[in-house]
Design a protein around this motif. Structure first.
Motif, short mmCIF file in Angstrom:
data_model
loop_
_atom_site.label_atom_id
_atom_site.label_comp_id
_atom_site.label_asym_id
_atom_site.label_seq_id
_atom_site.Cartn_x
_atom_site.Cartn_y
_atom_site.Cartn_z
N VAL A 283 35.70 41.19 11.13
CA VAL A 283 36.00 42.49 10.77
C VAL A 283 37.11 42.37 9.42
O VAL A 283 37.95 41.43 9.66
N THR A 288 42.05 51.34 9.54
CA THR A 288 42.05 51.53 10.71
C THR A 288 43.08 50.38 11.36
O THR A 288 43.43 50.35 12.68
N GLY A 290 43.46 47.41 12.51
CA GLY A 290 43.25 46.45 13.56
C GLY A 290 42.65 47.09 14.87
O GLY A 290 42.32 46.44 15.72
N LEU A 291 42.66 48.46 14.63
CA LEU A 291 41.82 49.33 15.94
C LEU A 291 40.41 48.64 16.29
O LEU A 291 39.86 48.52 17.42
N GLY A 293 39.22 45.41 15.59
CA GLY A 293 39.33 44.56 16.43
C GLY A 293 39.98 44.50 17.83
O GLY A 293 39.46 44.05 18.71
N HIS A 294 40.66 45.45 17.88
CA HIS A 294 41.32 45.89 19.25
C HIS A 294 39.95 46.29 20.14
O HIS A 294 40.16 45.81 21.04
N ARG A 295 39.33 47.27 19.72
CA ARG A 295 38.39 47.62 20.29
C ARG A 295 37.51 46.55 20.86
O ARG A 295 36.86 46.73 22.22
N THR A 297 37.74 43.39 21.13
CA THR A 297 38.66 42.16 22.07
C THR A 297 38.88 42.88 23.34
O THR A 297 39.26 42.17 24.23
N ASN A 298 38.71 44.35 23.78
CA ASN A 298 38.77 44.85 24.89
C ASN A 298 37.92 44.57 25.63
O ASN A 298 38.04 44.59 27.00
N VAL A 299 36.74 44.19 25.15
CA VAL A 299 35.50 43.60 25.90
C VAL A 299 35.59 42.21 26.61
O VAL A 299 35.64 41.36 25.73
N PRO A 300 35.57 42.15 27.78
CA PRO A 300 35.53 40.56 28.42
C PRO A 300 34.69 39.76 27.86
O PRO A 300 33.46 40.23 27.74
N ALA A 302 34.40 38.58 24.75
CA ALA A 302 34.28 39.15 23.19
C ALA A 302 34.37 37.76 22.40
O ALA A 302 34.05 37.71 21.45
N PHE A 306 33.06 37.18 18.65
CA PHE A 306 34.07 37.63 17.72
C PHE A 306 35.05 36.60 17.14
O PHE A 306 35.77 35.91 17.96
N LYS A 402 41.15 57.24 12.78
CA LYS A 402 40.83 55.74 13.16
C LYS A 402 39.85 55.44 14.14
O LYS A 402 39.15 54.85 13.89
N GLY B 289 44.03 40.77 19.57
CA GLY B 289 42.83 41.27 18.72
C GLY B 289 42.89 42.35 18.12
O GLY B 289 41.88 43.00 17.49
N GLY B 290 44.08 42.86 17.40
CA GLY B 290 44.48 43.71 16.51
C GLY B 290 45.26 45.04 17.14
O GLY B 290 45.71 45.94 16.06
#
Lengths: 427, 427
Positions: A283, A288, A290-291, A293-295, A297-300, A302, A306, A402, B289-290
């Protein structure tokens, strides 16, 4: 009818967000129960007993959360037992559970926790796998507070979510299904969609579903930021047929707008699809920050798909890290279709990933213009076929902007993966 | 005593999180009002009227949220007016406001919205700066539902938070201060701290404050992820002295653990301090992750100090973008003090920023080992004096781990800025 009572003085001084309400209401309604009222009261024995009495005068099931910890529960326990008209007795199994809990943590059992083993006589103890305070289920038969003197259940659950949630799923649900089954059965299913506002989703499905609604189908919508849920439910012997027929119609009518049925959020769908297809993603985020990427990487898991990303908040970073030509920024501005495309293409090229998502926009509150007002963003997806940007407008507050923009980006990729998968396996 | 009624069927099927409760309770308690109960009911006229009657039997102030939109309000409006015993009349100022609202958006005023101009006779209209449904304030004197037949106020507010919140601040607060002043005055102040758990914060301040608590000081704690709030409040003529004395003690006792008084979150404090000092920041994130960039860019004006960052989720990205030597990764592992330091130093060097924060860790659920269990992270800050990493352990679920780790990183920078500022201006 079900009522929920959330106890906790911290709720009423606004120090804590009440997440139990939504969680329990959702679980209960998906099981077919109707929650008629939710009440929050301070965790004093008087307030809890008063609210419990009132709820028992209306409901067949009253669920009370909190108020049974080692420090606050002495009086509440007494009052609840008195309300039901039984004495408190020590439950040896609970004593053993508490001792095992502390032994496993190599700690001495604090004297105060012992009071948690005091349970109203005849109550069913609900095991707490994540703490010491047990849940309690009391059958009140007849219920002296209810006009009809029917049987009611009073269920007391611990306050911490990490204790309450597993206890509800493993202990309360089986009890409800056995003791308070939903008459005639109940079936519910929920579709999550993105890309269309609530009223437009409603416009598309309401007519085709009208006959089924007439026949008893419950149809509900719930709008969040860039997400609309369509919920189908029905009771009785004909319920499964109604829900299944309606689900087929919704799938046909909304098609690719639907990203999941019964649960997964958009980032989970995207990460799982990439994992299945063994594709990788990077990404490049400006507004945004970093949001996206944050979303992701919230997924186990990822990390399997990613590779990472760039938060190119400044123009210098866009040029240096992604190879965006300074002339393009000068000519079109940092928030432009051309720059979004260059960002996505640069991110893909540099990383060697299969896909790159890029976002550049104006989060506000300042920085907007007549031509590009606050809330404008360009979202680009780069694939092996090149980069393609779309212009979007989300004129909301900063955080909503965002989120909506990151949602749009994730959905661009989801739709691309959907298209590619279909082309690979036609028919 | 105050009661809050939240109306909305979506609350009771768990489709929406009730954020009004916390927001209103917090505002009211900081103004010195005691919220005794909060109730959520479906948005049917019957349920709303029933709950309102009950609350009026106990409270001097009842605040009802939602239920007054153009589609659902007809009956509710009628019932509320009937409850208070007055007819509904059309308010010409509201008609004009609604028409102006749609004209400004170049839209024809929908016929349905006109019903929102129907207000109970004698009600005060509260202006809605962000929507069409006005708020209403009704003085009920005497209140026929209350035992003491005292005067009560019934305040109806629109459902959407972006309409309710400004209306509460600009319209309701002045009304309350004039019509329902808190007897004898009230003062409250809240400190936000990070770096110490709730019980340890309590241990430090409870003793020094014991005498003031005895004299009437209200002392409360609220723990969130990596954040503990200490709240001081007092009533009456002696209140200001009590709170001010207590605040001084808290400041002396907790010192640099405090990052704000009365409001700002950690990212806002960091961005504002950087802005004041004219310093710039970049981030290099692996396991978060962001999120760190996301939090920083949630603060309006962040672009003045935040140059951007790297989400170096893969080892290749750490090497390519930040110049981390592959040998360091091979020797110490990607999650190590050495790699965190290299990431921070590389990010600072490449960007030319004054500060760089770097995070590398194991979010889980998999990837942990005996030596570096899930929840381990290394957080590094690079300054002109070099990079320094700290090891932290936050063995929680993935999202909590990410938040706690980003909080730690922001606090490292805050403490560094505090130290530098002090050195610059000694005495």
């Amino acid at each position: 009818m079900v009522e929920i009572i959330n106890t906790g003085s911290e709720l009423l001084i606004g120090r804590t967000l009440n997440t139990h309400q939504q969680w329990l209401c959702r679980r209960l309604s998906d099981l077919g129960y109707t929650v008629g009222r939710q009440t929050a009261v301070p965790d004093t024995a008087d307030a809890i007993a008063q609210a419990t009495t009132e709820s028992l005068s209306r409901a067949e099931l009253v669920i009370v959360t909190g108020g049974l910890g080692p420090t606050s529960d002495d009086l509440t326990r007494d009052r609840i037992a008195a309300l039901v008209g039984v004495p408190l007795v020590e439950d040896p199994a609970v004593v053993a559970h508490i001792e095992a809990f502390f032994t496993a943590r190599k700690r001495v059992t604090p004297a105060r926790t012992r009071v948690q083993a005091q349970v109203p006589q005849g109550a069913r103890v609900l095991t707490n796998s994540h703490g010491t305070a047990p849940g309690l289920a009391l059958k009140i038969s007849p219920n002296p507070f209810h006009r009809d003197r029917t049987t009611s259940w009073l269920i007391l659950l611990p306050g911490p979510p990490r204790e309450l949630r597993p206890m509800f799923d493993t202990e309360v649900v089986p009890l409800l299904q056995h003791e308070l089954p939903v008459a005639g059965g109940y079936l519910a299913t929920t579709f999550k969609t993105t890309g269309l506002g609530e009223s437009l989703v409603e416009e598309r499905v309401a007519d085709p579903l009208a006959q089924l609604v007439h026949a008893g189908l419950e149809l509900g919508y719930c709008a969040r930021v860039s997400e609309v849920e369509v919920r189908l439910a029905a009771r009785g012997a004909d319920g499964p047929r109604l829900v299944e027929t309606a689900a087929r119609i919704v799938q046909e009518t909304l098609g690719p707008l639907i990203f999941s049925q019964n649960g997964n959020d958009l980032e989970t769908v995207v990460v799982r699809t990439l994992t299945r297809l063994r594709r990788t993603l990077v990404v490049a985020e400006s507004c945004t920050g970093g949001l996206l990427g944050h979303r992701i990487t919230n997924v186990p898991g990822a990390s399997a798909v990613f590779l990472g990303g760039w938060i190119t908040y400044s123009n210098a970073a866009k040029v240096r890290d992604l190879g965006v030509p300074p002339a393009t920024i000068d000519a079109d501005g940092a928030v432009s279709e051309a720059v979004a495309n260059e960002m996505a293409a640069g991110a893909r090229r540099t990383s060697g990933a299969d896909y790159a998502l890029a976002i550049t926009g104006i989060a506000g509150p300042s920085g907007g213009s007549e031509a590009k007002p606050v809330g404008t963003a360009f979202v680009a997806l780069a694939t092996s076929a090149g980069a393609k940007a779309r212009r979007v407008l989300h004129p909301y507050d900063r955080e909503t902007f965002k989120f909506a923009t990151s949602q749009y980006a994730l959905d661009m990729l989801r739709r691309e993966l959907l298209r590619e998968t279909r082309e690979e396996s036609p028919g």
